[in-house]
Motif scaffolding. Structure first.
Motif, PDB file in Angstrom:
ATOM      1  N   THR A 153      -6.523  73.643  18.509  1.00 29.65           N
ATOM      2  CA  THR A 153      -7.302  74.465  19.441  1.00 29.65           C
ATOM      3  C   THR A 153      -7.913  75.755  18.448  1.00 29.65           C
ATOM      4  O   THR A 153      -7.795  75.835  17.286  1.00 29.65           O
ATOM      5  CB  THR A 153      -6.060  75.111  20.293  1.00 29.65           C
ATOM      6  OG1 THR A 153      -5.387  75.987  19.478  1.00 29.65           O
ATOM      7  CG2 THR A 153      -5.234  74.078  20.867  1.00 29.65           C
ATOM      8  N   GLU A 155      -7.082  78.668  18.923  1.00 28.79           N
ATOM      9  CA  GLU A 155      -5.922  79.699  18.348  1.00 28.79           C
ATOM     10  C   GLU A 155      -5.573  78.971  17.045  1.00 28.79           C
ATOM     11  O   GLU A 155      -5.660  79.766  15.893  1.00 28.79           O
ATOM     12  CB  GLU A 155      -4.770  79.760  19.378  1.00 28.79           C
ATOM     13  CG  GLU A 155      -3.437  80.331  18.843  1.00 28.79           C
ATOM     14  CD  GLU A 155      -2.140  80.258  19.708  1.00 28.79           C
ATOM     15  OE1 GLU A 155      -1.456  81.067  19.452  1.00 28.79           O
ATOM     16  OE2 GLU A 155      -2.326  79.308  20.436  1.00 28.79           O
ATOM     17  N   ASP A 156      -5.458  77.850  16.616  1.00 30.74           N
ATOM     18  CA  ASP A 156      -5.189  77.207  15.586  1.00 30.74           C
ATOM     19  C   ASP A 156      -6.090  77.726  14.580  1.00 30.74           C
ATOM     20  O   ASP A 156      -5.852  78.134  13.370  1.00 30.74           O
ATOM     21  CB  ASP A 156      -5.346  75.709  15.403  1.00 30.74           C
ATOM     22  CG  ASP A 156      -3.994  75.014  16.495  1.00 30.74           C
ATOM     23  OD1 ASP A 156      -2.980  75.804  16.471  1.00 30.74           O
ATOM     24  OD2 ASP A 156      -4.431  74.131  16.901  1.00 30.74           O
ATOM     25  N   LYS A 259       4.601  80.091  16.190  1.00 26.34           N
ATOM     26  CA  LYS A 259       4.285  78.893  16.861  1.00 26.34           C
ATOM     27  C   LYS A 259       4.980  77.622  16.351  1.00 26.34           C
ATOM     28  O   LYS A 259       4.960  76.798  17.246  1.00 26.34           O
ATOM     29  CB  LYS A 259       2.660  78.723  16.448  1.00 26.34           C
ATOM     30  CG  LYS A 259       1.835  77.683  17.426  1.00 26.34           C
ATOM     31  CD  LYS A 259       0.167  77.555  16.941  1.00 26.34           C
ATOM     32  CE  LYS A 259      -0.332  76.581  17.556  1.00 26.34           C
ATOM     33  NZ  LYS A 259      -0.533  76.810  18.935  1.00 26.34           N
TER      34      LYS A 259
END
Length: 289
Positions: A153, A155-156, A259
């Motif tokens: 993603t 975010e990753d 996470k």
């Protein structure tokens, strides 16, 4: 000619750096005493991060061996003494092949403790997805990328690929469709002290300046993992926070920990490259894993 024999010109080029490493090892502090729980020798496999190679672990490697442990430090594809052009390394499995091949070659009943620094955390996660607890007794992420499935993603990417564009030079190569794309990046020498090694000894910065290489950035950004039934969470993970880190800042490390929570978190007052700035403290952490 023996395929492993280095040409004379390569030996001449490496001589100054090797001399620095020998001098540093000779001046190393007394061996770190292994705690009682670590009396039996274990096998530690050390995996470098972007631009580095097996050479960067020389202090930790030496301290672990003096504590009676078995140690292997690997060069990933295009890193260290690998002759491969990083601009030709376009997939993560190709980049990480030396680690995967090494683990596959272990005797059936042997397990190792994987230790990964910085982008080396991606290599650890890939190996965990491939082998799980069958070959890996523990994984130590040292100021490292720790994302369960890699870069899936936005975010990753935001938390796993640091924004240090001012400190790197990009390299470009040809994609499979013959278009031009970013294929590598290299740390600019003038930023080494400021960004990577802000608490490291000067002699180690000199050593790194001689041995750092471009890293295959495209392959790293393409890192995505699928467990295929392997017990990924069955491998105990330890995250070592690097508290003075200017590459992966505290909020980034905390985001990765949140996470994908590890089994244990340890904090060291080191810069990004703890193998230079806090080798004794880091070795003590490894011996207690």
């Amino acid at each position: 000619m023996d395929k492993w024999r280095l040409p004379l010109t390569c030996l001449c080029f490496l001589a100054p750096a090797l001399a620095l490493m020998v001098a540093a090892v000779e001046a190393a502090p007394p061996a770190v005493k292994a705690p009682a729980a670590a009396a039996a020798a274990r096998h530690y496999v050390l995996v470098h991060g972007s631009g580095h190679g097996a050479w960067c672990w020389y202090k930790v490697h030496n301290l672990l061996r003096r504590a009676g442990q078995k140690v292997t430090a690997l060069d990933l594809t295009s890193a260290g003494i690998s002759p491969i052009d990083p601009n030709s390394v376009l997939t993560f499995p190709y980049y990480n092949k030396p680690l995967i091949d090494f683990l596959a070659s272990l005797p059936p009943n042997e397990k190792v403790v994987l230790v990964g620094h910085s982008a080396g955390g991606l290599s650890l996660t890939h190996a965990i997805h491939m082998f799980g607890p069958k070959k890996i007794s523990a994984a130590v992420y040292a100021g490292a990328v720790m994302l369960r499935s890699g870069f899936i993603t936005r975010e990753d990417l935001a938390i796993g690929f640091p924004n240090i564009s001012e400190a790197v030079r990009l390299g470009f190569g040809q994609a499979p469709d013959r278009s031009i794309m970013m294929t590598s990046f290299a740390f600019l020498p003038k930023y080494l002290r400021k960004v990577l090694y802000n608490r490291s000894p000067e002699e180690d910065i000199v050593l790194a300046s001689a041995l750092l290489k471009p890293a295959p950035g495209h392959a790293m950004l393409a890192a995505r993992f699928n467990s295929s039934g392997v017990d990924v969470d069955g491998v105990p993970r330890v995250y070592v926070k690097t508290m003075m880190d200017r590459v992966f800042k505290q909020e980034v490390q905390d985001a990765m920990i949140k996470k994908w929570p590890p089994h244990k978190v340890v904090a060291l007052n080191s810069d990004h490259c703890l193998f230079f700035s806090a080798p004794e403290q880091f070795t003590e952490v490894l011996l207690k894993v």
